[in-house]
Design a protein around this motif. Sequence first.
Motif, mmCIF file in Angstrom:
data_model
loop_
_atom_site.group_PDB
_atom_site.id
_atom_site.type_symbol
_atom_site.label_atom_id
_atom_site.label_comp_id
_atom_site.label_asym_id
_atom_site.label_seq_id
_atom_site.Cartn_x
_atom_site.Cartn_y
_atom_site.Cartn_z
ATOM 1 N N ILE A 126 6.907 26.629 7.294
ATOM 2 C CA ILE A 126 7.282 26.239 5.940
ATOM 3 C C ILE A 126 7.896 27.425 5.197
ATOM 4 N N LYS A 127 7.265 28.593 5.317
ATOM 5 C CA LYS A 127 7.777 29.786 4.645
ATOM 6 C C LYS A 127 9.162 30.149 5.162
ATOM 7 N N ASP A 128 9.361 30.061 6.476
ATOM 8 C CA ASP A 128 10.655 30.378 7.067
ATOM 9 C C ASP A 128 11.732 29.436 6.551
ATOM 10 N N ARG A 129 11.422 28.139 6.475
ATOM 11 C CA ARG A 129 12.416 27.176 6.018
ATOM 12 C C ARG A 129 12.699 27.312 4.527
ATOM 13 N N GLY A 134 16.399 28.425 0.558
ATOM 14 C CA GLY A 134 16.431 28.939 -0.799
ATOM 15 C C GLY A 134 15.752 28.036 -1.796
ATOM 16 N N GLN A 135 14.856 27.187 -1.325
ATOM 17 C CA GLN A 135 14.113 26.297 -2.207
ATOM 18 C C GLN A 135 12.829 25.865 -1.508
ATOM 19 N N LYS A 136 11.934 25.236 -2.252
ATOM 20 C CA LYS A 136 10.646 24.838 -1.717
ATOM 21 C C LYS A 136 10.819 23.804 -0.606
ATOM 22 N N PHE A 137 10.139 24.012 0.500
ATOM 23 C CA PHE A 137 10.111 23.042 1.598
ATOM 24 C C PHE A 137 8.830 22.237 1.409
ATOM 25 N N ASP A 138 8.915 21.197 0.596
ATOM 26 C CA ASP A 138 7.746 20.487 0.068
ATOM 27 C C ASP A 138 7.370 19.327 0.984
#
Length: 310
Positions: A126-129, A134-138
């Motif tokens: 999740i952090k990598d994506r 450039g935005q939250k991977f929610d």
Amino acid sequence: MSNSYPIILHHFEKSPFSEKVRLVFGRKKISWASVLVSRTMPRPDLMPITGGYRRTPILQIGADVYCDTQCIIRELERRYPQPTLFPGGNAGLPWGTAMWSDRSFFQNTVSLIFGSLADTVPQDFIKDREQLRGQKFDVQAMKEAIPQMHDQFRAHVGWVESQLGDGRTWLLGESQSLVDINAYMNIWYARAHLPDMTAMLSEFPQTRDWEQRVQSIGHGTRNELTSKDALEIAIRATPQSPVIEDPHDPNGRKPGDRVRVIPDDYGKVPVTGEIVSLSAQHIAIRRVDKIAGEVVVHFPRAGFLVIPAA
């Protein structure tokens, strides 16, 4: 241009964009070298040849590096024109279908998959994506949107079913084309991750049969190569890209200009270099890396920004 260097694909197995290129290898019966990369950063042997570009896949031929499936497929078609990906004179519209498959259909499929897998997606992924996009991977929001994403996915697949509705073998008729590979990508991606895909496709019998035909294209002849060996090939090679001007470039760009090339959607890591060649569909820039040495990095024009470098 020399064909003395191996065709190297830097990819990971479950990458839908990599699957597109692997199918082109199959269509054209190409022998190629597979370099498996991690799904997340770092990629220490790959970044020196791309200049920081981090989306997957990457095609490498010696010290020439091709980014984005548009650019990769265009180069493979140039080097291996038969059998063509553009039968019957269909040389334009198939490229346009990539903007459908790679953007709206892909984003819908990503949300459906990761919403379904939300509780099991690793935090480091999740952090990598999030860094890539450039935005939250929610994934929680994706999970809540699953009913809507099912609707959207069904609509996209319905277009494929409609195109096959007259009993044709392939989407453009009786010959395989890039349109088939583009349309197949997200169905393949969903099937690789969602156990209920058979049920989801139950109302689309023509698509299910077509899916099996696309799968049977195969991946050509694959040989494994380490990332260190691929980097060493780039170090020892000399770029083979000729200098080509574009007299119609609307911004007056020319070989020798220093520019930054950046994707216009996500993965906005600029690659900086000196223009070697450019056209309406392609730009190649030369850069010198402290590890890889001189490389030429190739990009498509659609979906990428070209900005003067200070």
